[in-house]
Design a protein around this motif. Structure first.
Motif, PDB file in Angstrom:
ATOM      1  N   LEU A  42       0.829  -1.207   0.000  1.00 22.64           N
ATOM      2  CA  LEU A  42       0.000   0.000   0.000  1.00 22.64           C
ATOM      3  C   LEU A  42       0.863   1.257   0.000  1.00 22.64           C
ATOM      4  CD1 LEU A  42      -2.726  -1.056   2.597  1.00 22.64           C
ATOM      5  CD2 LEU A  42      -3.076  -0.699   0.146  1.00 22.64           C
ATOM      6  N   ALA A  43       1.893   1.253   0.838  1.00 27.74           N
ATOM      7  CA  ALA A  43       2.766   2.428   0.934  1.00 27.74           C
ATOM      8  C   ALA A  43       3.501   2.679  -0.381  1.00 27.74           C
ATOM      9  CB  ALA A  43       3.755   2.254   2.079  1.00 27.74           C
ATOM     10  N   GLN A  44       4.066   1.644  -0.955  1.00 32.26           N
ATOM     11  CA  GLN A  44       4.796   1.803  -2.213  1.00 32.26           C
ATOM     12  C   GLN A  44       3.870   2.259  -3.336  1.00 32.26           C
ATOM     13  OE1 GLN A  44       8.077   1.722  -3.025  1.00 32.26           O
ATOM     14  NE2 GLN A  44       8.329   1.698  -0.810  1.00 32.26           N
ATOM     15  N   GLY A  45       2.689   1.675  -3.390  1.00 30.24           N
ATOM     16  CA  GLY A  45       1.732   2.072  -4.409  1.00 30.24           C
ATOM     17  C   GLY A  45       1.367   3.543  -4.304  1.00 30.24           C
ATOM     18  N   SER A  46       1.128   3.996  -3.079  1.00 24.16           N
ATOM     19  CA  SER A  46       0.724   5.393  -2.908  1.00 24.16           C
ATOM     20  C   SER A  46       1.884   6.357  -3.155  1.00 24.16           C
ATOM     21  CB  SER A  46       0.127   5.615  -1.519  1.00 24.16           C
ATOM     22  OG  SER A  46       1.109   5.500  -0.514  1.00 24.16           O
ATOM     23  N   PRO A  54      -6.315   5.477   0.940  1.00 22.47           N
ATOM     24  CA  PRO A  54      -7.780   5.329   1.028  1.00 22.47           C
ATOM     25  C   PRO A  54      -8.430   5.024  -0.331  1.00 22.47           C
ATOM     26  CG  PRO A  54      -7.082   7.220   2.315  1.00 22.47           C
ATOM     27  CD  PRO A  54      -5.889   6.757   1.508  1.00 22.47           C
ATOM     28  N   GLU A  55      -7.900   5.591  -1.388  1.00 15.07           N
ATOM     29  CA  GLU A  55      -8.430   5.323  -2.733  1.00 15.07           C
ATOM     30  C   GLU A  55      -8.097   3.909  -3.179  1.00 15.07           C
ATOM     31  OE1 GLU A  55      -8.124   9.837  -4.494  1.00 15.07           O
ATOM     32  OE2 GLU A  55      -6.311   8.605  -4.405  1.00 15.07           O
ATOM     33  N   ILE A  56      -6.902   3.451  -2.863  1.00 18.15           N
ATOM     34  CA  ILE A  56      -6.517   2.073  -3.174  1.00 18.15           C
ATOM     35  C   ILE A  56      -7.455   1.114  -2.438  1.00 18.15           C
ATOM     36  CG2 ILE A  56      -4.719   0.302  -2.964  1.00 18.15           C
ATOM     37  CD1 ILE A  56      -2.662   2.634  -3.059  1.00 18.15           C
ATOM     38  N   THR A  57      -7.716   1.403  -1.164  1.00 14.70           N
ATOM     39  CA  THR A  57      -8.593   0.559  -0.352  1.00 14.70           C
ATOM     40  C   THR A  57      -9.990   0.483  -0.957  1.00 14.70           C
ATOM     41  OG1 THR A  57      -7.354   1.158   1.635  1.00 14.70           O
ATOM     42  CG2 THR A  57      -9.535   0.199   1.967  1.00 14.70           C
ATOM     43  N   ILE A  72      -4.384 -12.875  -9.426  1.00  7.49           N
ATOM     44  CA  ILE A  72      -3.659 -11.609  -9.554  1.00  7.49           C
ATOM     45  C   ILE A  72      -3.204 -11.235  -8.150  1.00  7.49           C
ATOM     46  CG2 ILE A  72      -3.832  -9.183 -10.191  1.00  7.49           C
ATOM     47  CD1 ILE A  72      -6.006 -10.040 -12.213  1.00  7.49           C
ATOM     48  N   THR A  73      -1.929 -11.024  -7.997  1.00  7.48           N
ATOM     49  CA  THR A  73      -1.386 -10.772  -6.665  1.00  7.48           C
ATOM     50  C   THR A  73      -1.825  -9.411  -6.129  1.00  7.48           C
ATOM     51  OG1 THR A  73       0.626  -9.661  -7.417  1.00  7.48           O
ATOM     52  CG2 THR A  73       0.704 -12.087  -7.245  1.00  7.48           C
ATOM     53  N   LEU A  74      -1.640  -9.235  -4.854  1.00  8.97           N
ATOM     54  CA  LEU A  74      -1.902  -7.960  -4.202  1.00  8.97           C
ATOM     55  C   LEU A  74      -1.107  -6.850  -4.874  1.00  8.97           C
ATOM     56  CD1 LEU A  74      -2.763  -6.025  -1.898  1.00  8.97           C
ATOM     57  CD2 LEU A  74      -0.870  -6.986  -0.572  1.00  8.97           C
ATOM     58  N   GLU A  75       0.160  -7.090  -5.081  1.00  6.20           N
ATOM     59  CA  GLU A  75       1.027  -6.081  -5.671  1.00  6.20           C
ATOM     60  C   GLU A  75       0.607  -5.745  -7.108  1.00  6.20           C
ATOM     61  OE1 GLU A  75       3.015  -7.990  -2.260  1.00  6.20           O
ATOM     62  OE2 GLU A  75       2.013  -8.821  -4.009  1.00  6.20           O
ATOM     63  N   GLU A  76       0.253  -6.756  -7.876  1.00  2.86           N
ATOM     64  CA  GLU A  76      -0.231  -6.517  -9.241  1.00  2.86           C
ATOM     65  C   GLU A  76      -1.539  -5.740  -9.226  1.00  2.86           C
ATOM     66  OE1 GLU A  76       1.568 -10.538 -11.391  1.00  2.86           O
ATOM     67  OE2 GLU A  76      -0.363 -10.634 -10.351  1.00  2.86           O
ATOM     68  N   SER A  77      -2.396  -6.062  -8.271  1.00  2.55           N
ATOM     69  CA  SER A  77      -3.678  -5.362  -8.151  1.00  2.55           C
ATOM     70  C   SER A  77      -3.486  -3.892  -7.827  1.00  2.55           C
ATOM     71  CB  SER A  77      -4.533  -6.025  -7.069  1.00  2.55           C
ATOM     72  OG  SER A  77      -4.849  -7.348  -7.429  1.00  2.55           O
ATOM     73  N   ILE A  78      -2.580  -3.602  -6.932  1.00  2.59           N
ATOM     74  CA  ILE A  78      -2.294  -2.203  -6.594  1.00  2.59           C
ATOM     75  C   ILE A  78      -1.701  -1.486  -7.800  1.00  2.59           C
ATOM     76  CG2 ILE A  78      -0.866  -0.692  -5.145  1.00  2.59           C
ATOM     77  CD1 ILE A  78      -1.394  -2.704  -2.847  1.00  2.59           C
ATOM     78  N   ALA A  79      -0.858  -2.170  -8.548  1.00  2.00           N
ATOM     79  CA  ALA A  79      -0.306  -1.569  -9.770  1.00  2.00           C
ATOM     80  C   ALA A  79      -1.419  -1.246 -10.771  1.00  2.00           C
ATOM     81  CB  ALA A  79       0.724  -2.507 -10.397  1.00  2.00           C
ATOM     82  N   LEU A  80      -2.404  -2.116 -10.890  1.00  2.00           N
ATOM     83  CA  LEU A  80      -3.543  -1.852 -11.777  1.00  2.00           C
ATOM     84  C   LEU A  80      -4.325  -0.633 -11.305  1.00  2.00           C
ATOM     85  CD1 LEU A  80      -4.824  -5.503 -12.361  1.00  2.00           C
ATOM     86  CD2 LEU A  80      -3.808  -3.978 -14.079  1.00  2.00           C
ATOM     87  N   VAL A  81      -4.556  -0.549 -10.002  1.00  2.00           N
ATOM     88  CA  VAL A  81      -5.255   0.609  -9.429  1.00  2.00           C
ATOM     89  C   VAL A  81      -4.485   1.887  -9.727  1.00  2.00           C
ATOM     90  CG1 VAL A  81      -5.933   1.731  -7.264  1.00  2.00           C
ATOM     91  CG2 VAL A  81      -6.419  -0.698  -7.614  1.00  2.00           C
ATOM     92  N   GLU A  82      -3.186   1.839  -9.552  1.00  2.00           N
ATOM     93  CA  GLU A  82      -2.360   3.021  -9.779  1.00  2.00           C
ATOM     94  C   GLU A  82      -2.310   3.397 -11.269  1.00  2.00           C
ATOM     95  OE1 GLU A  82      -1.555   5.033  -7.621  1.00  2.00           O
ATOM     96  OE2 GLU A  82      -1.447   3.942  -5.758  1.00  2.00           O
TER      97      GLU A  82
END
Length: 108
Positions: A42-46, A54-57, A72-82
């Motif tokens: 979460l921290a790296q993504g933001s 909060p938007e990632i959440t 799809i991993t957590l990290e990949e999912s955050i990358a998609l969100v970003e």
């Protein structure tokens, strides 16, 4: 305890940090022992991306379980969100779009 770490590191209030951590753990069926991994992701993504924690959440609430089911991993999912965040699609809107893409393309 880990939510306090996230709160201090991100500057978020404790309630928001607890929600971010518990939502993410739940959506990806992760044990609480994976809390440090979640906090780091979460921290790296933001830091790197356009969406804040909060938007990632909010995004993960809408598509995290589908992502998990699609392997799809957590990290990949955050990358998609970003990635969507850079195009001004954030929060629930990004999560809904990602969920729809994954659901409509179920070949997994």
């Amino acid at each position: 305890e880990k939510a306090v770490v996230l709160s201090k590191a991100s500057g978020l209030d404790l309630k928001t940090s607890v929600e971010a951590l518990t939502v993410t753990l739940g959506q990806f069926n992760l044990a609480s022992s994976e809390s440090a991994r979640v906090i780091n992701a979460l921290a790296q993504g933001s830091i790197i991306g356009a969406a804040e924690i909060p938007e990632i959440t909010e995004s993960l609430k809408d598509f995290g379980l589908v992502a998990y089911q699609a392997n799809i991993t957590l990290e990949e999912s955050i990358a998609l969100v970003e990635t969507l965040g850079r195009r001004q699609l954030k929060g629930g809107e990004a999560g809904t779009q990602l969920r729809n893409v994954l659901t409509n393309n179920r070949s997994w």
